[in-house]
Scaffold this active site. Structure first.
Site, PDB file in Angstrom:
ATOM      1  N   LYS A 109       0.993 -19.734  -1.511  1.00 53.30           N
ATOM      2  CA  LYS A 109       1.325 -18.524  -2.269  1.00 53.30           C
ATOM      3  C   LYS A 109       0.644 -18.592  -3.613  1.00 53.30           C
ATOM      4  CE  LYS A 109       3.890 -14.805  -1.755  1.00 53.30           C
ATOM      5  NZ  LYS A 109       4.206 -14.147  -0.479  1.00 53.30           N
ATOM      6  N   SER A 351      -2.131 -10.268   9.430  1.00 60.44           N
ATOM      7  CA  SER A 351      -3.171 -10.971   8.665  1.00 60.44           C
ATOM      8  C   SER A 351      -3.892 -11.971   9.572  1.00 60.44           C
ATOM      9  CB  SER A 351      -2.557 -11.713   7.484  1.00 60.44           C
ATOM     10  OG  SER A 351      -2.477 -10.881   6.359  1.00 60.44           O
TER      11      SER A 351
HETATM   12  P1  NAD Z   1       5.089  -3.681  -3.584  1.00 60.17           P
HETATM   13  O1  NAD Z   1       4.566  -4.054  -4.891  1.00 60.17           O
HETATM   14  O2  NAD Z   1       4.263  -2.821  -2.711  1.00 60.17           O
HETATM   15  O3  NAD Z   1       6.514  -2.957  -3.750  1.00 60.17           O
HETATM   16  C1  NAD Z   1       7.551  -3.519  -4.498  1.00 60.17           C
HETATM   17  C2  NAD Z   1       8.615  -2.430  -4.653  1.00 60.17           C
HETATM   18  O4  NAD Z   1       9.760  -2.996  -5.275  1.00 60.17           O
HETATM   19  C3  NAD Z   1       8.179  -1.259  -5.509  1.00 60.17           C
HETATM   20  O5  NAD Z   1       8.671  -0.067  -4.947  1.00 60.17           O
HETATM   21  C4  NAD Z   1       8.875  -1.541  -6.846  1.00 60.17           C
HETATM   22  O6  NAD Z   1       9.131  -0.356  -7.572  1.00 60.17           O
HETATM   23  C5  NAD Z   1      10.160  -2.159  -6.337  1.00 60.17           C
HETATM   24  N1  NAD Z   1      10.835  -2.957  -7.353  1.00 60.17           N
HETATM   25  C6  NAD Z   1      10.320  -3.818  -8.260  1.00 60.17           C
HETATM   26  N2  NAD Z   1      11.298  -4.346  -9.018  1.00 60.17           N
HETATM   27  C7  NAD Z   1      12.454  -3.808  -8.570  1.00 60.17           C
HETATM   28  C8  NAD Z   1      13.808  -3.933  -8.946  1.00 60.17           C
HETATM   29  N3  NAD Z   1      14.162  -4.739  -9.946  1.00 60.17           N
HETATM   30  N4  NAD Z   1      14.735  -3.212  -8.267  1.00 60.17           N
HETATM   31  C9  NAD Z   1      14.376  -2.397  -7.242  1.00 60.17           C
HETATM   32  N5  NAD Z   1      13.106  -2.244  -6.843  1.00 60.17           N
HETATM   33  C10 NAD Z   1      12.175  -2.911  -7.507  1.00 60.17           C
HETATM   34  O7  NAD Z   1       5.485  -5.048  -2.870  1.00 60.17           O
HETATM   35  P2  NAD Z   1       5.602  -5.361  -1.323  1.00 60.17           P
HETATM   36  O8  NAD Z   1       4.308  -5.880  -0.858  1.00 60.17           O
HETATM   37  O9  NAD Z   1       6.265  -4.212  -0.628  1.00 60.17           O
HETATM   38  O10 NAD Z   1       6.595  -6.621  -1.381  1.00 60.17           O
HETATM   39  C11 NAD Z   1       8.007  -6.438  -1.447  1.00 60.17           C
HETATM   40  C12 NAD Z   1       8.678  -7.712  -0.923  1.00 60.17           C
HETATM   41  O11 NAD Z   1       8.216  -7.951   0.399  1.00 60.17           O
HETATM   42  C13 NAD Z   1       8.355  -8.977  -1.732  1.00 60.17           C
HETATM   43  O12 NAD Z   1       9.465  -9.841  -1.705  1.00 60.17           O
HETATM   44  C14 NAD Z   1       7.232  -9.602  -0.929  1.00 60.17           C
HETATM   45  O13 NAD Z   1       7.143 -11.003  -1.126  1.00 60.17           O
HETATM   46  C15 NAD Z   1       7.694  -9.257   0.473  1.00 60.17           C
HETATM   47  N6  NAD Z   1       6.603  -9.320   1.449  1.00 60.17           N
HETATM   48  C16 NAD Z   1       5.534  -8.471   1.382  1.00 60.17           C
HETATM   49  C17 NAD Z   1       4.541  -8.578   2.335  1.00 60.17           C
HETATM   50  C18 NAD Z   1       3.357  -7.644   2.372  1.00 60.17           C
HETATM   51  O14 NAD Z   1       2.580  -7.721   3.331  1.00 60.17           O
HETATM   52  N7  NAD Z   1       3.180  -6.758   1.412  1.00 60.17           N
HETATM   53  C19 NAD Z   1       4.633  -9.531   3.335  1.00 60.17           C
HETATM   54  C20 NAD Z   1       5.732 -10.365   3.379  1.00 60.17           C
HETATM   55  C21 NAD Z   1       6.724 -10.241   2.420  1.00 60.17           C
END
Ligand code: NAD
Length: 419
Positions: A109, A351
């Site tokens: 990460k 991925s």
């Molecule tokens: P992103 O940046 O696309 O979206 C994050 C979202 O969370 C946004 O809508 C933001 O406004 C919201 N947010 C931020 N702080 C917040 C808070 N305090 N309260 C409520 N909402 C809040 O990110 P993502 O890629 O969707 O990732 C979200 C989660 O999913 C993370 O934990 C990430 O590790 C996990 N994840 C993502 C992926 C991926 O492929 N993108 C894969 C595995 C896990």
């Protein structure tokens, strides 16, 4: 506002969970000790020229946890709260996640301490290039392959692929995944995390004999993962009654129109959605609902609010959204928690498909991607559920048991440790 104590807990939490599970699964102490520590962590700082001509130095990290099963793999997060313990914890989860999904990878990460919402497009590009150049000696298609995470996306991956290809003077699409399709990205990658999560939710509803139609869901976080979960659940007939982003949530007990919410968000703020009640993120988590999907950041279901959570099914689209204390409270309330290392494994799975396609230089259709993804998610869910039933443990413990056993077997097979 998160504190470093919360982050330390993320790292300690994964280690503690590993220790607890180690007692129930037949692996050596050596294997547990190795798995409790990342094999390599790099801290970098790099200068970036800002639009006003000033120089700002950014700090970032890359943690490679364990490469027994293959090159390490994991996203890059751009967020003001990034710190080394968080990155280490997330890299450990990636090792377990890849093992749960049966992918030939270890976990990694990365993160940069920055707030992309306060950066111009040009500044964001220079931060992206600066970071990947700073960690370039660690990454490569056979070493460590980054991907998007919080506040990074396909555009960022495109810049990073370009930066490394220029450094190596070799076109290297397999250096990162989650790229735009025109430069080797996979069809379906953008939606993969949310889609994979929805496959596990539908499988869990089936198992719990709960009809899909009309069942209520609440989604915390409306980014890449959250909005895809919201839309696909809505398309399946689930009544999505509330969604939120960092500014707060919107709620309609009769159900939101999710494509409409997406349009509203794309034009400005979710809060402009007409006819819904505005609620805080804290209120959203405690709404009367059947399904709750945390899809933002870690440690949002805690000892403080867990007893007030009304959902009977929680699918952790986010990494580490539930604290260890909250997990116990939810367990006593018989809440089914689909753990992060299964619920959000769809992203790393597609991925993996992207990396395979880059190596083959032969690209699959979206139907093929989605059907392979479904197969992997459903098989992994059923296997975890079987182990949970056989050992009378929750789904998280079962997932850890399967993952730790697989990585341990790989370390034995490579001669690192004795069985
Ligand atoms: P992103 O940046 O696309 O979206 C994050 C979202 O969370 C946004 O809508 C933001 O406004 C919201 N947010 C931020 N702080 C917040 C808070 N305090 N309260 C409520 N909402 C809040 O990110 P993502 O890629 O969707 O990732 C979200 C989660 O999913 C993370 O934990 C990430 O590790 C996990 N994840 C993502 C992926 C991926 O492929 N993108 C894969 C595995 C896990």
């Amino acid at each position: 506002m998160k504190t470093s104590v919360v982050y330390l807990n993320s790292y300690e939490k994964v280690k503690r969970q590993m220790e607890q599970v180690a007692a129930q699964v037949n692996i050596s102490r050596d294997a547990v000790e190795i798995l409790k520590n990342p094999m390599r962590v790099l801290m970098v700082s790099f200068p970036v020229k800002m639009d006003d001509g000033s120089i700002r130095v950014f700090e970032g990290y890359r943690s490679q946890h364990n490469d027994a099963m293959g090159p390490t793999k994991g996203g890059i997060r751009f967020h003001p709260d990034v710190d080394m313990d968080e990155v280490k914890a997330l890299s450990m989860l990636m090792t377990l996640k890849c093992a749960v999904a049966g992918l030939p990878y270890g976990g990694a990460k990365g993160g940069v301490i920055c707030d992309p919402r306060n950066l111009s497009e040009g500044e964001l590009e220079r931060v992206s290039r600066g970071y990947i150049e700073a960690i370039s000696r660690l990454v490569g298609p056979d070493r460590d392959i980054p991907a998007p995470d919080v506040y990074t996306n396909s555009r960022v991956m495109g810049w990073m692929m370009d930066a490394v290809s220029k450094l190596n003077q070799t076109y290297t699409p397999g250096i990162v995944t989650g790229k735009p399709p025109i430069i080797g990205g996979s069809k379906g990658r953008n939606e993969a995390t949310g889609r994979g999560c929805v496959y596990t939710i539908l499988e869990a509803l089936n198992l719990l004999n709960t009809p899909v139609q009309g069942t209520r869901a609440v989604i915390h976080g409306f980014g890449n993962a959250g909005r895809t979960v919201a839309r696909l659940l809505w398309e399946s007939g689930v009544r999505v009654i509330a969604v939120s982003d960092s500014r707060g949530g919107i709620y309609d007990p009769n159900g939101l129109d999710i494509p409409r919410a997406e349009q509203v968000k794309d034009r400005g703020s979710l809060q402009d959605y007409p006819g819904a009640t505005r609620i805080t993120n804290e209120e959203l988590l405690e709404l009367n609902t059947d399904i709750l999907v945390p899809a933002a950041l870690e440690n949002i279901i805690t000892a403080e609010n867990a007893s007030r959570i009304k959902a009977s099914l929680i699918a952790e689209a986010a990494n580490g959204p539930t604290t260890a204390e909250a997990d116990k409270i939810l367990g006593k309330k018989n809440v089914t928690v689909i753990p992060d290392i299964l619920a959000n494994a769809g992203g790393v799975t597609v991925s993996y498909f992207e990396w395979v396609q880059n190596i083959m230089n032969f690209y699959w259709s979206e139907e093929e991607i989605n059907s392979r993804l479904k197969q992997i998610m459903v098989d992994a869910f059923r296997e975890i559920n079987r182990v949970a039933q056989n050992n009378r443990v929750d789904l998280r413990s079962a997932a850890y048991m399967i993952a730790m056993k697989r990585v341990s077997e790989a370390m034995v097979a490579r001669g690192w440790i004795k069985a």
